[in-house]
Motif scaffolding. Structure first.
Motif, short mmCIF file in Angstrom:
data_model
loop_
_atom_site.label_atom_id
_atom_site.label_comp_id
_atom_site.label_asym_id
_atom_site.label_seq_id
_atom_site.Cartn_x
_atom_site.Cartn_y
_atom_site.Cartn_z
N ALA A 14 1.24 -1.31 -0.04
CA ALA A 14 0.08 -0.14 -0.10
C ALA A 14 0.99 1.19 -0.32
O ALA A 14 0.53 2.27 -0.87
CB ALA A 14 -0.81 0.10 0.93
N LEU A 15 1.84 1.36 1.09
CA LEU A 15 2.41 2.23 0.95
C LEU A 15 3.50 2.38 -0.84
O LEU A 15 3.59 3.68 -0.91
CB LEU A 15 4.20 2.02 1.61
CG LEU A 15 5.11 3.86 2.68
CD1 LEU A 15 4.43 4.63 2.58
CD2 LEU A 15 5.82 3.24 3.58
N VAL A 16 4.07 1.77 -1.32
CA VAL A 16 4.87 1.58 -2.62
C VAL A 16 3.35 2.54 -3.53
O VAL A 16 3.02 3.19 -4.09
CB VAL A 16 5.41 0.64 -3.15
CG1 VAL A 16 5.33 0.70 -4.65
CG2 VAL A 16 5.92 -0.36 -2.06
N LEU A 17 2.80 1.83 -3.49
CA LEU A 17 1.42 1.89 -4.80
C LEU A 17 0.96 3.66 -3.87
O LEU A 17 0.29 4.35 -5.57
CB LEU A 17 0.16 1.20 -4.10
CG LEU A 17 0.28 -0.37 -4.85
CD1 LEU A 17 -1.04 -0.77 -5.64
CD2 LEU A 17 1.18 0.33 -6.51
N GLU A 18 0.92 3.92 -3.31
CA GLU A 18 0.04 5.00 -2.46
C GLU A 18 1.72 6.08 -3.20
O GLU A 18 1.34 7.58 -3.25
CB GLU A 18 0.19 5.82 -1.17
CG GLU A 18 -0.33 6.70 -0.48
CD GLU A 18 -0.31 6.99 0.72
OE1 GLU A 18 -0.98 7.38 1.66
OE2 GLU A 18 -0.52 5.44 1.79
N THR A 19 2.65 5.69 -2.63
CA THR A 19 4.00 6.52 -3.29
C THR A 19 3.45 7.33 -4.84
O THR A 19 3.88 8.54 -4.76
CB THR A 19 5.11 6.23 -2.40
OG1 THR A 19 5.25 5.94 -1.13
CG2 THR A 19 6.03 7.15 -2.94
N PHE A 20 3.29 5.71 -5.77
CA PHE A 20 3.70 6.03 -7.12
C PHE A 20 2.45 7.48 -7.55
O PHE A 20 2.10 8.11 -7.60
CB PHE A 20 3.13 5.04 -7.30
CG PHE A 20 3.22 5.11 -8.96
CD1 PHE A 20 3.95 5.03 -9.74
CD2 PHE A 20 1.34 4.85 -9.69
CE1 PHE A 20 3.84 5.10 -11.01
CE2 PHE A 20 1.56 5.16 -10.88
CZ PHE A 20 2.28 5.52 -12.14
N LEU A 241 -4.25 3.39 -1.91
CA LEU A 241 -4.90 4.46 -3.18
C LEU A 241 -5.57 5.55 -3.15
O LEU A 241 -5.87 6.73 -4.08
CB LEU A 241 -4.86 3.29 -3.67
CG LEU A 241 -3.78 2.21 -3.89
CD1 LEU A 241 -4.48 1.15 -4.86
CD2 LEU A 241 -3.21 2.93 -5.17
N THR A 242 -6.68 5.74 -2.73
CA THR A 242 -7.72 6.64 -2.56
C THR A 242 -7.24 8.10 -1.95
O THR A 242 -8.72 9.30 -2.33
CB THR A 242 -9.06 6.02 -1.90
OG1 THR A 242 -9.19 5.33 -0.48
CG2 THR A 242 -9.43 4.60 -2.60
N ALA A 243 -6.53 8.15 -1.37
CA ALA A 243 -6.21 8.79 -0.96
C ALA A 243 -5.57 10.08 -1.75
O ALA A 243 -6.57 10.84 -1.82
CB ALA A 243 -4.95 8.46 0.39
N PRO A 244 -3.91 9.63 -2.83
CA PRO A 244 -3.61 11.16 -4.12
C PRO A 244 -5.32 10.39 -4.92
O PRO A 244 -4.88 11.67 -5.42
CB PRO A 244 -2.63 9.77 -4.18
CG PRO A 244 -2.81 8.41 -3.74
CD PRO A 244 -3.57 8.74 -1.98
#
Length: 313
Positions: A14-20, A241-244
């Motif tokens: 989740a952290l990796v995808l959120e960073t992207f 993922l939904t945050a950004p």
């Protein structure tokens, strides 16, 4: 049937995808700011800029909290990352939840504002979305408090499920209701323009852009409530993922409208003509159609005589 993904691995993915996604939002946000300054969409540039800045700030704070949590979980937690992430009473988990709730409210607020403008600033039309918005905030912050009071068990505890599910469903309902109201208003206006032979293709294009963007965020919320209802750790991936994604969909609409306008302008420049068509339009009152960010208006006087509508195409 696929094996359940471990909580620590789900949090790391989740952290990796959120960073992207946050990186994508940052790039799109910068381009959006430039477009807003250049084109002055819908004469509400200040509100759009402040909303965009708030969403980006909250998304960044959410990401920073996840970075700190990952550092603590994998480097500074004696019980291990799995036990760390399972503890929902951790103050950082509560802070992350509070930031996510605030981010959701910011995004939903602007959706309600668009609906309010499209319906001629009629408060009655947005009464239900406003109630849903208030309920989303109440349940969201109540969930944050409940996390702090939960010293044993994870996020899938029976007493937490109604709060988490209620929060997701209410923000989803807010977006769906506003999307339906905006789409109906724009389609109705396009039909009037078409009957008046005043065009309306730009209105239709803006509607498609708006619906596609709204569908993207709504699909993410539906996926979130489904995986949470299944007690799957994949919900942590979808949640982050939904945050950004809130900011990405916000920027996407403005940029795609700008691209459409630029394409239309280039086409007219290539032809060497700038026709201004004037048509009679028969409607009951001033209607401001803000196809998310682009605006087209037409009216008729109180006597019932049609006014002239100038459509710059």
């Amino acid at each position: 049937m696929m094996a359940e993904i471990p909580l620590d691995k789900a949090s790391l993915i989740a952290l990796v995808l959120e960073t992207f996604n946050l990186g994508m939002f940052t790039v799109m946000g910068g381009a959006t700011i430039r477009v807003i300054f250049q084109r002055r969409f819908a004469n509400n540039s200040s509100l759009m800029l402040s909303t965009l800045a708030l969403i980006w700030l909250l998304s960044t704070v959410h990401w920073i909290i996840d970075i700190v949590r990952a550092t603590d979980a994998f480097l500074n937690s004696p019980p291990g990352a799995l036990a760390y992430y399972a503890d929902v009473s951790n103050p950082l988990q509560a802070a992350k939840t509070a930031v996510y709730v605030t981010l959701t409210l910011a995004g939903d607020f602007f959706v309600i504002y668009r609906c309010h403008v499209v319906w001629g600033r009629n408060w009655l039309m947005v009464a239900l979305p406003i109630l849903l918005w208030l309920g989303t905030g109440a349940v969201g912050y109540a969930t944050t408090h409940a996390f702090l009071q939960t010293h044993q068990g994870g996020i899938f505890l029976t007493r937490l499920k109604p709060l988490v599910t209620g929060f997701i469903c209410m923000t989803l309902a807010t977006n769906v209701v506003c999307t339906i109201l905006i789409a109906y208003r724009i389609l109705k206006t396009r039909m009037r323009l078409h009957k008046a032979n005043a065009g309306g293709s730009r209105v239709y294009s803006a509607l498609i852009i708006f619906l596609e963007s709204a569908a993207t965020y709504s699909a993410a919320l539906i996926a979130l409530v489904v995986v949470y209802g299944m007690n799957s750790n994949a919900q942590f991936i979808v949640l982050d993922l939904t945050a950004p994604l809130i900011g990405i969909t916000f920027s996407m609409i403005i940029l795609r409208l700008a691209m459409g306008d630029s394409s239309e302008t280039n086409s007219r420049n290539a032809s060497g003509s700038f026709p201004l068509r004037v048509a009679a339009v028969n409607v009951s009152r001033l209607v401001e159609v803000q196809a998310d960010y682009g605006t087209e208006s037409f009216d008729r006087n109180e006597s019932g005589k049609p006014d002239r509508y100038e459509h710059p195409k």
